[in-house]
Design an enzyme around this catalytic site. Structure first.
Site, mmCIF file in Angstrom:
data_model
loop_
_atom_site.group_PDB
_atom_site.id
_atom_site.type_symbol
_atom_site.label_atom_id
_atom_site.label_comp_id
_atom_site.label_asym_id
_atom_site.label_seq_id
_atom_site.Cartn_x
_atom_site.Cartn_y
_atom_site.Cartn_z
ATOM 1 N N ASN A 62 4.653 29.678 44.519
ATOM 2 C CA ASN A 62 3.991 30.976 44.585
ATOM 3 C C ASN A 62 3.263 31.301 43.288
ATOM 4 O OD1 ASN A 62 5.149 31.086 47.087
ATOM 5 N ND2 ASN A 62 6.825 32.433 46.453
ATOM 6 N N VAL A 63 2.247 32.123 43.411
ATOM 7 C CA VAL A 63 1.398 32.466 42.260
ATOM 8 C C VAL A 63 1.495 33.958 41.930
ATOM 9 C CG1 VAL A 63 -0.192 30.554 42.682
ATOM 10 C CG2 VAL A 63 -0.599 32.729 43.826
ATOM 11 N N ASP A 64 2.437 34.661 42.602
ATOM 12 C CA ASP A 64 2.490 36.131 42.484
ATOM 13 C C ASP A 64 3.275 36.624 41.275
ATOM 14 O OD1 ASP A 64 4.696 36.044 45.389
ATOM 15 O OD2 ASP A 64 5.230 35.794 43.289
ATOM 16 N N HIS A 82 1.883 25.949 41.210
ATOM 17 C CA HIS A 82 0.496 26.194 41.614
ATOM 18 C C HIS A 82 -0.189 27.230 40.734
ATOM 19 C CE1 HIS A 82 1.797 24.768 45.890
ATOM 20 N NE2 HIS A 82 1.602 23.762 45.065
HETATM 21 C C1 BV8 Z 1 -2.596 17.357 45.320
HETATM 22 C C2 BV8 Z 1 -2.340 28.204 44.976
HETATM 23 C C3 BV8 Z 1 -3.308 15.236 44.465
HETATM 24 C C4 BV8 Z 1 -3.628 28.810 45.439
HETATM 25 C C5 BV8 Z 1 -1.651 26.609 46.709
HETATM 26 C C6 BV8 Z 1 -0.859 13.971 50.355
HETATM 27 C C7 BV8 Z 1 -1.227 13.487 49.123
HETATM 28 C C8 BV8 Z 1 -2.161 14.157 48.352
HETATM 29 C C9 BV8 Z 1 -2.726 15.352 48.786
HETATM 30 C C10 BV8 Z 1 -2.357 15.819 50.002
HETATM 31 C C11 BV8 Z 1 -1.459 15.143 50.789
HETATM 32 N N1 BV8 Z 1 -1.308 15.824 51.935
HETATM 33 C C12 BV8 Z 1 -2.085 16.919 51.887
HETATM 34 C C13 BV8 Z 1 -2.750 16.938 50.717
HETATM 35 C C14 BV8 Z 1 -3.722 17.958 50.270
HETATM 36 C C15 BV8 Z 1 -3.067 19.293 49.893
HETATM 37 C C16 BV8 Z 1 -2.103 19.772 50.929
HETATM 38 O O1 BV8 Z 1 -0.885 19.685 50.753
HETATM 39 N N2 BV8 Z 1 -2.663 20.313 52.026
HETATM 40 C C17 BV8 Z 1 -1.846 20.858 53.095
HETATM 41 C C18 BV8 Z 1 -2.431 22.181 53.561
HETATM 42 C C19 BV8 Z 1 -1.818 19.837 54.217
HETATM 43 N N3 BV8 Z 1 -2.385 19.244 48.621
HETATM 44 C C20 BV8 Z 1 -3.076 19.441 47.487
HETATM 45 O O2 BV8 Z 1 -4.285 19.503 47.430
HETATM 46 C C21 BV8 Z 1 -2.230 19.547 46.212
HETATM 47 N N4 BV8 Z 1 -2.786 18.657 45.224
HETATM 48 O O3 BV8 Z 1 -2.009 16.840 46.226
HETATM 49 O O4 BV8 Z 1 -3.136 16.640 44.248
HETATM 50 C C22 BV8 Z 1 -4.674 15.050 45.037
HETATM 51 C C23 BV8 Z 1 -5.764 15.622 44.386
HETATM 52 C C24 BV8 Z 1 -7.055 15.389 44.911
HETATM 53 C C25 BV8 Z 1 -7.220 14.664 46.077
HETATM 54 C C26 BV8 Z 1 -6.109 14.148 46.756
HETATM 55 C C27 BV8 Z 1 -4.838 14.339 46.222
HETATM 56 C C28 BV8 Z 1 -2.335 20.939 45.623
HETATM 57 C C29 BV8 Z 1 -1.842 21.970 46.621
HETATM 58 C C30 BV8 Z 1 -1.798 23.364 45.942
HETATM 59 C C31 BV8 Z 1 -2.593 24.357 46.779
HETATM 60 N N5 BV8 Z 1 -2.434 25.701 46.220
HETATM 61 N N6 BV8 Z 1 -1.519 27.822 46.127
HETATM 62 C C32 BV8 Z 1 -3.415 30.078 46.216
HETATM 63 O O5 BV8 Z 1 -2.266 30.539 46.384
HETATM 64 O O6 BV8 Z 1 -4.445 30.632 46.646
HETATM 65 S S1 BV8 Z 1 -0.725 26.252 48.056
HETATM 66 C C33 BV8 Z 1 -0.275 27.661 48.922
HETATM 67 O O7 BV8 Z 1 0.529 27.176 49.999
HETATM 68 C C34 BV8 Z 1 0.657 28.645 48.210
HETATM 69 O O8 BV8 Z 1 0.995 28.312 46.889
HETATM 70 C C35 BV8 Z 1 1.920 28.580 49.101
HETATM 71 O O9 BV8 Z 1 3.092 28.875 48.436
HETATM 72 C C36 BV8 Z 1 1.816 27.163 49.430
HETATM 73 C C37 BV8 Z 1 2.679 26.441 50.314
HETATM 74 O O10 BV8 Z 1 2.940 27.179 51.475
HETATM 75 P P1 BV8 Z 1 4.416 27.774 51.652
HETATM 76 O O11 BV8 Z 1 4.857 28.347 50.355
HETATM 77 O O12 BV8 Z 1 5.300 26.771 52.268
HETATM 78 O O13 BV8 Z 1 4.130 28.979 52.617
HETATM 79 P P2 BV8 Z 1 3.880 28.931 54.195
HETATM 80 O O14 BV8 Z 1 3.150 30.167 54.543
HETATM 81 O O15 BV8 Z 1 3.339 27.599 54.602
HETATM 82 O O16 BV8 Z 1 5.361 29.006 54.801
HETATM 83 C C38 BV8 Z 1 6.111 30.170 54.634
HETATM 84 C C39 BV8 Z 1 7.543 29.819 54.980
HETATM 85 O O17 BV8 Z 1 8.362 30.955 54.706
HETATM 86 C C40 BV8 Z 1 7.750 29.469 56.442
HETATM 87 O O18 BV8 Z 1 8.590 28.334 56.537
HETATM 88 C C41 BV8 Z 1 8.480 30.691 57.014
HETATM 89 O O19 BV8 Z 1 9.379 30.345 58.043
HETATM 90 C C42 BV8 Z 1 9.232 31.164 55.803
HETATM 91 N N7 BV8 Z 1 9.554 32.604 55.781
HETATM 92 C C43 BV8 Z 1 8.856 33.621 56.346
HETATM 93 N N8 BV8 Z 1 9.480 34.802 56.066
HETATM 94 C C44 BV8 Z 1 10.575 34.495 55.306
HETATM 95 C C45 BV8 Z 1 10.623 33.104 55.117
HETATM 96 N N9 BV8 Z 1 11.590 32.492 54.411
HETATM 97 C C46 BV8 Z 1 12.546 33.279 53.870
HETATM 98 N N10 BV8 Z 1 12.567 34.624 54.000
HETATM 99 C C47 BV8 Z 1 11.607 35.260 54.704
HETATM 100 N N11 BV8 Z 1 11.640 36.597 54.841
#
Ligand code: BV8
Length: 253
Positions: free
Chosen positions: A106-108, A123
């Site tokens: 998280n970034v908050d 992040h």
């Molecule tokens: C990178 C900052 C190398 C900005 C964010 C494999 C290898 C390499 C790259 C990749 C790969 N696979 C995919 C990629 C690309 C990409 C990626 O992962 N894409 C995803 C979408 C498929 N990854 C990257 O680009 C990363 N860099 O790999 O570098 C590289 C470099 C260049 C080229 C190739 C490789 C960098 C990723 C960072 C992105 N920045 N944030 C901003 O915030 O604007 S990520 C963003 O999503 C947030 O930080 C957030 O925290 C994060 C992850 O999501 P979650 O935190 O899991 O949140 P989500 O909404 O998904 O889920 C919420 C969960 O909470 C749910 O499970 C829900 O059930 C639960 N919940 C709900 N309510 C509650 C609860 N739990 C508890 N209590 C509750 N009340």
């Protein structure tokens, strides 16, 4: 709200009480009860995630710097207005019993605001800024609606967050590795594990034989029973299927 299984809670309590160091890996769900939207909500149309995929990228910022700046400014103001819930304060208070190492996606900034003293922001942060061209650290003039320019090189100023397609900074990677070294148990809270960043840390924790407790109404890790069919993620040792703001105060009472 899903009921929390008492036997799982007792097992989880035994695990955290026995741990001389606790690694907490958190995601957007940790802030959901503070009114901050998660990226991917069950049953959601994914609009938020689509926006994030479009705007949280270097290409998105290059294409429309003002739109991206405004999106982050709205999120920053929302984060500043949010109050950490009881789950955040329970994590901070646990530091009186044992070191708690928070590694958050998280970034908050809410973990630090709640009093956690060891926080790695994988992040980056909505509350730090740099310029797009040369990453000059920018501290002034970032509270405005119009996207600012760097006073040194003239390029646009952006939030110091890690965008999709950008690398997580080495300092954050090494900070997370040090936290893992010092931990005897892992608490995985509020992440869908869709983003790849925490995966390596979880696999390393499993290789070291650390128990993993998942706190999530919609758990992301494989169940122990599914372990043999799971992909690249280790199974949870136990799951507390409820919201962080309710589960953590009960777990860390
Ligand atoms: C990178 C900052 C190398 C900005 C964010 C494999 C290898 C390499 C790259 C990749 C790969 N696979 C995919 C990629 C690309 C990409 C990626 O992962 N894409 C995803 C979408 C498929 N990854 C990257 O680009 C990363 N860099 O790999 O570098 C590289 C470099 C260049 C080229 C190739 C490789 C960098 C990723 C960072 C992105 N920045 N944030 C901003 O915030 O604007 S990520 C963003 O999503 C947030 O930080 C957030 O925290 C994060 C992850 O999501 P979650 O935190 O899991 O949140 P989500 O909404 O998904 O889920 C919420 C969960 O909470 C749910 O499970 C829900 O059930 C639960 N919940 C709900 N309510 C509650 C609860 N739990 C508890 N209590 C509750 N009340």
């Amino acid at each position: 709200m899903s009921e929390i299984d008492d036997s799982n809670l007792r097992l989880a309590r035994r695990i955290v009480e026995a741990a001389c160091g606790l690694l907490v890996i958190s995601g957007a769900g940790m802030s959901a009860e503070c009114g901050i939207q998660t990226f991917r909500r069950p049953g959601d149309d994914g609009a938020w995630d689509q926006a994030a995929q479009q705007l949280a990228t270097p290409e998105g910022f290059q294409r429309e710097p003002q739109h991206v700046w405004s999106w982050y400014r709205r999120r920053r103001l929302q984060a500043l207005a949010a109050q950490p819930h009881a789950g955040y304060t329970a994590l901070a208070s646990w530091e009186q019993r044992a070191p708690v190492f928070v590694v958050t996606q998280n970034v908050d900034g809410l973990h630090a605001r709640a009093g956690s003293s060891r926080v790695v922001e994988l992040h980056g942060s909505l509350h730090r800024f740099k310029c797009a061209a040369q990453s000059h650290a920018i501290t002034d003039g970032c509270d405005q609606d119009v996207v600012p320019r760097c006073s040194i090189c003239g390029s646009y100023v952006r939030p110091a967050v890690v965008w999709f397609g950008e690398y997580v900074p080495d300092a954050a990677i090494s900070g997370a590795a040090e936290a893992l070294e010092a931990a005897q148990a892992v608490l995985l809270v509020g992440t869908s594990l869709v983003v790849n960043t925490p995966g390596g840390l979880l696999r390393s924790a499993a290789r070291r034989g650390l128990p993993i407790i998942e706190v999530n109404p919609d758990p992301a890790l494989p169940r122990p029973a599914d372990a043999q069919v799971s992909g690249h993620l280790p199974p949870a040792t136990t799951v507390l299927a409820g919201p962080a703001g309710v589960v953590l105060p009960r777990l860390l009472a």
